[in-house]
Design an enzyme around this catalytic site. Structure first.
Site, PDB file in Angstrom:
ATOM      1  N   TYR A  93     -46.860  11.983-106.623  1.00 30.21           N
ATOM      2  CA  TYR A  93     -45.524  12.313-106.141  1.00 30.21           C
ATOM      3  C   TYR A  93     -44.684  11.055-105.935  1.00 30.21           C
ATOM      4  O   TYR A  93     -43.502  11.012-106.298  1.00 30.21           O
ATOM      5  CB  TYR A  93     -45.593  13.110-104.835  1.00 30.21           C
ATOM      6  N   HIS A 128     -32.100   6.721-109.137  1.00 28.26           N
ATOM      7  CA  HIS A 128     -33.146   7.427-108.395  1.00 28.26           C
ATOM      8  C   HIS A 128     -34.533   6.888-108.746  1.00 28.26           C
ATOM      9  O   HIS A 128     -35.530   7.630-108.771  1.00 28.26           O
ATOM     10  CB  HIS A 128     -33.084   8.929-108.672  1.00 28.26           C
ATOM     11  N   ILE A 154     -37.149   8.189 -98.984  1.00 26.32           N
ATOM     12  CA  ILE A 154     -38.271   8.779 -99.721  1.00 26.32           C
ATOM     13  C   ILE A 154     -38.706  10.026 -98.969  1.00 26.32           C
ATOM     14  O   ILE A 154     -38.953   9.969 -97.766  1.00 26.32           O
ATOM     15  CB  ILE A 154     -39.437   7.789 -99.843  1.00 26.32           C
ATOM     16  N   SER A 181     -34.346  10.573 -95.565  1.00 26.68           N
ATOM     17  CA  SER A 181     -34.125  11.606 -96.572  1.00 26.68           C
ATOM     18  C   SER A 181     -33.933  12.978 -95.938  1.00 26.68           C
ATOM     19  O   SER A 181     -34.570  13.317 -94.937  1.00 26.68           O
ATOM     20  CB  SER A 181     -35.324  11.656 -97.522  1.00 26.68           C
ATOM     21  N   THR A 224     -26.427  11.729-101.848  1.00 30.17           N
ATOM     22  CA  THR A 224     -27.095  11.510-103.130  1.00 30.17           C
ATOM     23  C   THR A 224     -26.602  12.558-104.118  1.00 30.17           C
ATOM     24  O   THR A 224     -26.776  13.755-103.902  1.00 30.17           O
ATOM     25  CB  THR A 224     -28.618  11.585-102.970  1.00 30.17           C
ATOM     26  N   GLY A 253     -35.717  -0.269-108.668  1.00 24.86           N
ATOM     27  CA  GLY A 253     -36.408  -1.328-109.385  1.00 24.86           C
ATOM     28  C   GLY A 253     -36.664  -2.598-108.599  1.00 24.86           C
ATOM     29  O   GLY A 253     -37.323  -3.504-109.109  1.00 24.86           O
ATOM     30  N   LYS A 288     -24.554   7.804-103.404  1.00 20.62           N
ATOM     31  CA  LYS A 288     -25.716   7.219-104.075  1.00 20.62           C
ATOM     32  C   LYS A 288     -26.022   7.958-105.374  1.00 20.62           C
ATOM     33  O   LYS A 288     -25.995   9.196-105.407  1.00 20.62           O
ATOM     34  CB  LYS A 288     -26.935   7.281-103.146  1.00 20.62           C
ATOM     35  N   ARG A 295     -40.859  15.975-114.048  1.00 21.88           N
ATOM     36  CA  ARG A 295     -41.788  14.960-113.580  1.00 21.88           C
ATOM     37  C   ARG A 295     -43.230  15.353-113.938  1.00 21.88           C
ATOM     38  O   ARG A 295     -43.896  16.104-113.215  1.00 21.88           O
ATOM     39  CB  ARG A 295     -41.644  14.761-112.069  1.00 21.88           C
ATOM     40  N   GLN A 310     -29.416  10.280 -95.391  1.00 19.85           N
ATOM     41  CA  GLN A 310     -29.199  10.616 -96.794  1.00 19.85           C
ATOM     42  C   GLN A 310     -29.089  12.125 -96.942  1.00 19.85           C
ATOM     43  O   GLN A 310     -30.020  12.861 -96.597  1.00 19.85           O
ATOM     44  CB  GLN A 310     -30.338  10.072 -97.652  1.00 19.85           C
ATOM     45  N   TYR A 360     -28.886  15.385 -99.193  1.00 24.47           N
ATOM     46  CA  TYR A 360     -28.913  16.234-100.373  1.00 24.47           C
ATOM     47  C   TYR A 360     -28.043  17.436-100.007  1.00 24.47           C
ATOM     48  O   TYR A 360     -28.464  18.300 -99.239  1.00 24.47           O
ATOM     49  CB  TYR A 360     -30.334  16.704-100.692  1.00 24.47           C
ATOM     50  N   ASP A 375     -29.936   0.075-105.712  1.00 18.74           N
ATOM     51  CA  ASP A 375     -31.215   0.761-105.550  1.00 18.74           C
ATOM     52  C   ASP A 375     -31.826   0.932-106.936  1.00 18.74           C
ATOM     53  O   ASP A 375     -31.108   1.044-107.926  1.00 18.74           O
ATOM     54  CB  ASP A 375     -30.963   2.138-104.907  1.00 18.74           C
ATOM     55  N   ARG A 400     -38.469  -5.153-106.496  1.00 15.58           N
ATOM     56  CA  ARG A 400     -39.880  -5.354-106.166  1.00 15.58           C
ATOM     57  C   ARG A 400     -40.153  -6.718-105.536  1.00 15.58           C
ATOM     58  O   ARG A 400     -41.208  -6.904-104.925  1.00 15.58           O
ATOM     59  CB  ARG A 400     -40.750  -5.224-107.430  1.00 15.58           C
TER      60      ARG A 400
END
Length: 392
Positions: free
Chosen positions: A46, A288, A103, A131, A179, A321, A264, A188, A151, A153, A319, A323
Site C-alpha cells: 500500500y 501524488h 499519507i 490526510s 488535493t 520524489g 495540491k 495500483r 489535507q 479529499y 512534493d 529522498r
C-alpha cells in the site's frame, strides 16, 4: 531561528566510540528495502505502490539527476549548528522547509501513526499534513501536533467537506491543503495483487466515522454491529472522490474557513494560474508520488514552469520524489518554498514506531543542513537558481 540538525551526525559518530551503530538504515533506499523485508506485504504494497508500471514514481527520482549542485566556496558561512534553516510557509513558521506529506491509513504500519507523526514533527519543529484518509481523527492529531495542516479529499457532499474543514480549523490546523489529483484512486497493481483496498476493511476512514454530518447519513452508528459498519463503509465508498470540482469551488471553501488554502496535485502552469486566480494562497506541485497517472510528467520537471506561471502571487511547495537533503536543496533552488516528504518516514514508522519516524526525519534534516552549508549557504534564503547546473 538557528538549527542544529547536523548534530545528528555527531551523535552517531560519538555513539560509535562506545560500539553503538544505528538500528535503522541511514538512507531512504535502505529504509524501503528494510521495510520490504520486515513489514506485512499488504502494508508495504500500500505504501510503496504506484500507478500501473510505476513509471511516474521512477521519473520523479530521475528528474533530480538532471540537475547538479554548483557549490560556492569561501563565502564566510556559519558553521554547523548556526545555519538558519527556518522558513515561514502560509504563515506557519517551520524550523526547516519540510513537512511530512499526507499519507493515509497509517494503522497498516503502526497504531496511532498519524498522532506519532504529529508528535515527532512537533519535537523537531517541522510541519505535518494530516490526510483525510487517516486512521486517527482530526481532533486526536490536533491535540498532539505542533505545526499542522489538514489535507482535504473533497468528498461528493459539500456539507461533509465543510464539516471536515471546520473541524480542522477548530482543532488547530493552520492551513487547508486541497488535493485535486485524486477524484478516484489510480490503478495500483500492488494493491490489486493482494485484492486489498484498506477502506473497504474499515481502515483509514476514522475522519468519516467520527464526523457528525457523515454519521447523520447512516441508519445506525457504525460501532453498533458488523452490518452497521458495512453500511458505513458503503456510504464512504459513495462519497469518496469528486470528479465535479472546478477552480471556482475554491470560493466556497474560502467561505467555510479563514485559513490559507493550498491546492495540491498541480503540474500544468495553466492549472496553477487558474487556482491562484480563484483564490488559492499556495500551489503544491505534485503527481501524488506517482500513485495516480502512470507516465505522468515528473513533478520536479513541472516545478519551474509553475513557479514562472504564478510568480509572487502565491507560494509554491513541492512534493513527489524527495529522498535526500540535496533533493530538498534542488527543489528550493527551483523556486519551492518548502517540500513535502513522504514514504521514507512511513517506512520508519512501520519499522520502529516513533523512533523510526524520528530517525527518518532527522536523517533528511541533517543531510539538508549539511549540504546547505557545504554549498556555501548560511540560510535557506540564500538558496537560488545559481546553485544549480544542468547535468551532462
Amino acid at each position: 531561528m538557528t538549527s542544529g540538525f547536523i548534530g545528528f551526525q555527531n551523535e552517531i559518530y560519538l555513539g560509535g566510540l562506545g560500539g553503538a551503530v544505528p538500528e535503522l538504515p541511514m538512507t531512504a533506499a535502505g529504509l524501503e528495502l528494510s521495510a520490504q523485508e520486515r513489514l506485512d506485504p499488504v502494508a508495504f504494497a500500500y505504501v510503496a505502490g504506484s500507478a500501473s508500471a510505476e513509471r511516474t514514481a521512477a521519473a520523479n527520482r530521475r528528474a533530480f539527476e538532471r540537475y547538479r549542485i554548483l557549490p560556492r566556496m569561501l563565502r564566510g558561512t556559519t558553521g554547523p549548528g548556526a545555519r538558519n534553516l527556518s522558513v515561514e510557509v502560509l504563515g506557519t513558521r517551520l524550523a526547516a522547509p519540510v513537512l511530512t506529506a499526507p499519507i493515509g491509513v497509517l494503522e497498516l504500519l503502526h497504531a496511532g501513526g498519524e498522532v506519532i507523526a504529529a508528535e515527532v514533527t512537533k519535537e523537531l519543529g517541522i510541519g505535518t499534513v494530516l490526510s483525510t484518509a487517516a486512521s486517527s481523527t482530526i481532533e486526536e492529531v490536533g491535540a498532539a501536533a505542533g505545526a499542522w495542516w489538514y489535507q482535504l479529499y473533497w468528498p461528493a457532499d459539500d456539507d461533509l467537506a465543510k464539516s471536515f474543514v471546520q473541524r480542522a480549523e477548530r482543532a488547530g490546523a493552520t492551513a487547508i491543503v486541497v488535493t485535486v489529483d485524486t477524484p478516484a484512486l489510480g490503478w495500483r497493481p500492488r494493491d490489486l495483487e493482494h485484492a486489498h483496498l484498506p477502506f473497504l476493511h474499515g481502515k483509514g476512514i476514522a475522519n468519516y466515522l467520527s464526523d457528525p454530518v457523515f454519521r447523520a447519513k447512516l441508519p445506525s452508528a457504525p460501532e453498533e454491529s458488523e452490518e452497521a459498519m458495512r453500511m458505513a463503509i458503503l456510504a464512504w465508498a459513495g462519497l469518496f472522490g469528486n470528479h465535479g470540482l472546478r477552480p471556482a469551488d475554491l470560493a466556497q471553501l474560502r467561505a467555510w474557513t479563514d485559513l490559507p488554502i493550498a491546492v495540491k496535485g498541480i503540474l500544468h502552469p495553466d492549472d496553477a494560474r487558474q487556482v491562484v486566480d480563484a483564490g488559492a494562497d499556495a500551489v503544491v506541485v505534485s503527481n501524488h508520488g506517482g500513485r495516480q497517472v502512470d507516465g505522468s510528467i515528473a513533478a520536479l520537471d513541472a516545478l519551474p514552469s509553475v513557479v514562472a506561471a504564478i510568480g509572487d502571487r502565491a507560494e509554491v511547495l513541492f512534493d513527489s520524489g524527495v529522498r535526500t537533503g540535496s533533493d530538498v536543496l534542488v527543489a528550493l533552488a527551483l523556486g519551492a518554498r518548502a517540500v513535502l516528504y513522504g514514504r521514507p518516514w512511513a517506512y520508519g514508522l512501520g519499522l520502529a514506531g516513533a523512533a523510526g519516524v524520528r530517525h527518518a526525519l532527522r536523517s533528511l534534516l541533517a543531510d539538508f543542513d549539511s549540504v546547505l552549508g557545504l554549498s556555501g549557504c548560511a540560510d535557506t534564503a540564500d538558496v537560488g537558481r545559481s546553485l544549480l547546473s544542468a547535468a551532462r
